[in-house]
Design a protein around this motif. Sequence first.
Motif, mmCIF file in Angstrom:
data_model
loop_
_atom_site.group_PDB
_atom_site.id
_atom_site.type_symbol
_atom_site.label_atom_id
_atom_site.label_comp_id
_atom_site.label_asym_id
_atom_site.label_seq_id
_atom_site.Cartn_x
_atom_site.Cartn_y
_atom_site.Cartn_z
ATOM 1 N N SER A 195 -0.392 20.879 -3.153
ATOM 2 C CA SER A 195 0.865 20.272 -2.727
ATOM 3 C C SER A 195 1.197 19.096 -3.625
ATOM 4 O O SER A 195 0.326 18.308 -3.997
ATOM 5 C CB SER A 195 0.759 19.804 -1.275
ATOM 6 O OG SER A 195 0.517 20.900 -0.405
ATOM 7 N N THR A 227 6.239 16.826 -1.682
ATOM 8 C CA THR A 227 5.908 17.486 -0.426
ATOM 9 C C THR A 227 5.166 16.534 0.504
ATOM 10 O O THR A 227 5.453 16.460 1.710
ATOM 11 C CB THR A 227 5.048 18.733 -0.689
ATOM 12 O OG1 THR A 227 5.803 19.668 -1.452
ATOM 13 C CG2 THR A 227 4.610 19.377 0.620
ATOM 14 N N THR A 280 -3.034 17.174 -0.088
ATOM 15 C CA THR A 280 -2.157 16.853 1.035
ATOM 16 C C THR A 280 -2.843 15.895 2.002
ATOM 17 O O THR A 280 -2.299 14.848 2.374
ATOM 18 C CB THR A 280 -1.754 18.128 1.797
ATOM 19 O OG1 THR A 280 -1.083 19.018 0.914
ATOM 20 C CG2 THR A 280 -0.842 17.798 2.972
ATOM 21 N N TYR A 325 -0.587 22.757 9.155
ATOM 22 C CA TYR A 325 0.080 22.944 7.870
ATOM 23 C C TYR A 325 -0.662 23.984 7.042
ATOM 24 O O TYR A 325 -1.903 23.988 6.987
ATOM 25 C CB TYR A 325 0.105 21.609 7.124
ATOM 26 C CG TYR A 325 0.579 21.679 5.690
ATOM 27 C CD1 TYR A 325 1.924 21.791 5.375
ATOM 28 C CD2 TYR A 325 -0.337 21.595 4.638
ATOM 29 C CE1 TYR A 325 2.352 21.824 4.063
ATOM 30 C CE2 TYR A 325 0.081 21.624 3.314
ATOM 31 C CZ TYR A 325 1.428 21.741 3.032
ATOM 32 O OH TYR A 325 1.847 21.779 1.724
ATOM 33 N N PHE A 327 -0.411 26.161 3.177
ATOM 34 C CA PHE A 327 0.193 26.494 1.887
ATOM 35 C C PHE A 327 -0.668 27.605 1.314
ATOM 36 O O PHE A 327 -1.574 27.371 0.519
ATOM 37 C CB PHE A 327 0.215 25.266 0.992
ATOM 38 C CG PHE A 327 1.013 25.429 -0.278
ATOM 39 C CD1 PHE A 327 1.813 26.538 -0.502
ATOM 40 C CD2 PHE A 327 0.983 24.440 -1.261
ATOM 41 C CE1 PHE A 327 2.549 26.676 -1.666
ATOM 42 C CE2 PHE A 327 1.711 24.561 -2.437
ATOM 43 C CZ PHE A 327 2.491 25.677 -2.628
ATOM 44 N N SER A 350 4.744 25.855 7.235
ATOM 45 C CA SER A 350 4.313 26.674 6.103
ATOM 46 C C SER A 350 5.049 26.237 4.852
ATOM 47 O O SER A 350 6.286 26.200 4.822
ATOM 48 C CB SER A 350 4.571 28.161 6.373
ATOM 49 O OG SER A 350 4.227 28.934 5.241
ATOM 50 N N ASN A 351 4.310 25.900 3.837
ATOM 51 C CA ASN A 351 4.877 25.508 2.549
ATOM 52 C C ASN A 351 5.224 26.758 1.749
ATOM 53 O O ASN A 351 4.352 27.583 1.443
ATOM 54 C CB ASN A 351 3.868 24.648 1.786
ATOM 55 C CG ASN A 351 4.436 24.043 0.521
ATOM 56 O OD1 ASN A 351 5.317 24.595 -0.116
ATOM 57 N ND2 ASN A 351 3.897 22.902 0.135
ATOM 58 N N SER A 352 6.508 26.916 1.430
ATOM 59 C CA SER A 352 7.017 27.948 0.506
ATOM 60 C C SER A 352 7.125 29.347 1.093
ATOM 61 O O SER A 352 7.976 30.132 0.663
ATOM 62 C CB SER A 352 6.162 28.019 -0.770
ATOM 63 O OG SER A 352 6.128 26.776 -1.420
ATOM 64 N N ARG A 363 9.922 24.137 -3.236
ATOM 65 C CA ARG A 363 8.823 24.286 -2.280
ATOM 66 C C ARG A 363 9.309 23.909 -0.884
ATOM 67 O O ARG A 363 8.925 22.875 -0.340
ATOM 68 C CB ARG A 363 7.639 23.393 -2.678
ATOM 69 C CG ARG A 363 6.954 23.770 -3.990
ATOM 70 C CD ARG A 363 6.301 25.124 -3.902
ATOM 71 N NE ARG A 363 5.504 25.431 -5.102
ATOM 72 C CZ ARG A 363 5.066 26.631 -5.401
ATOM 73 N NH1 ARG A 363 5.353 27.639 -4.584
ATOM 74 N NH2 ARG A 363 4.355 26.843 -6.476
ATOM 75 N N LEU A 397 9.703 23.560 3.105
ATOM 76 C CA LEU A 397 8.771 23.522 4.226
ATOM 77 C C LEU A 397 9.421 24.202 5.418
ATOM 78 O O LEU A 397 10.450 23.739 5.918
ATOM 79 C CB LEU A 397 8.399 22.079 4.567
ATOM 80 C CG LEU A 397 7.702 21.278 3.478
ATOM 81 C CD1 LEU A 397 7.536 19.817 3.902
ATOM 82 C CD2 LEU A 397 6.350 21.892 3.119
#
Length: 249
Positions: free
Chosen positions: A108, A112, A138, A193, A195, A220-222, A242, A244
Amino acid sequence: MSATPTRQLALQGAAVILVLSLAWPYFGWTAQAMPWLETSLAIGGVALLFATLSRQPWWWRLIHLTFMPLVWATNTLAIDPSWFLLAFVLLLLVYRGALSGQVPLYLSNKATVAELAKLLGERGPSRFLDLGAGLGSTTVPLADLLPDSHFTGYENAPLTWLVGRLLSLGRPNIRWRWDDLWQAPLGEFDVVYAFLSPVPMPALWQKAKAEMQPGSLFISNSFPVPGEVPSQVIEVDCTPPRPLYCYQI
């Protein structure tokens, strides 16, 4: 046919078997030496054909096309096999998640982290879980920015876990776990979280719905959850994009 590693191996293996089953009898009958460069190119072409017919993503088609020619080229360099063993071990230590669960190592970025810190600040002190925490890119900065919140990272690749563990030292609001993300008890956390990649998202969402408490948040990232409408999408100012995807439980 889906793009799983096992199926990709099957496609490449089928191409090898088909080409060699034709080439060996022919060159054996004519008492000629096998032309390995041409044979490897033929295997690459057949593998590309199989990958195209089974509608594999473009990058898998490229891998199938070039894999055997690259094997031939590498063999001509006469590199000591111990270097390949060392490279394999290092890759396994860092990218174990990609092998076991099709989850590559993603880090990340600062933008972000800033958006996550803003979101968590609005929620107040939280119990935050990072699934596939990598190097702690992160978890560690968030723990510094939000000392009243508690952060847990799950990572199953040994070398990345070790780096993250060292970076998290001296921060009492971080718990760093070497474990499979599927073993994480999601119900213990206010914010979860991830990714990861598109592959595990459907199963992870089912786990989140079954375990997380009402009012908690899954981010969820991306990679959005297929078929689910997020309660909020945060557009992160970075390149490549990216976003979120936030899902209120």
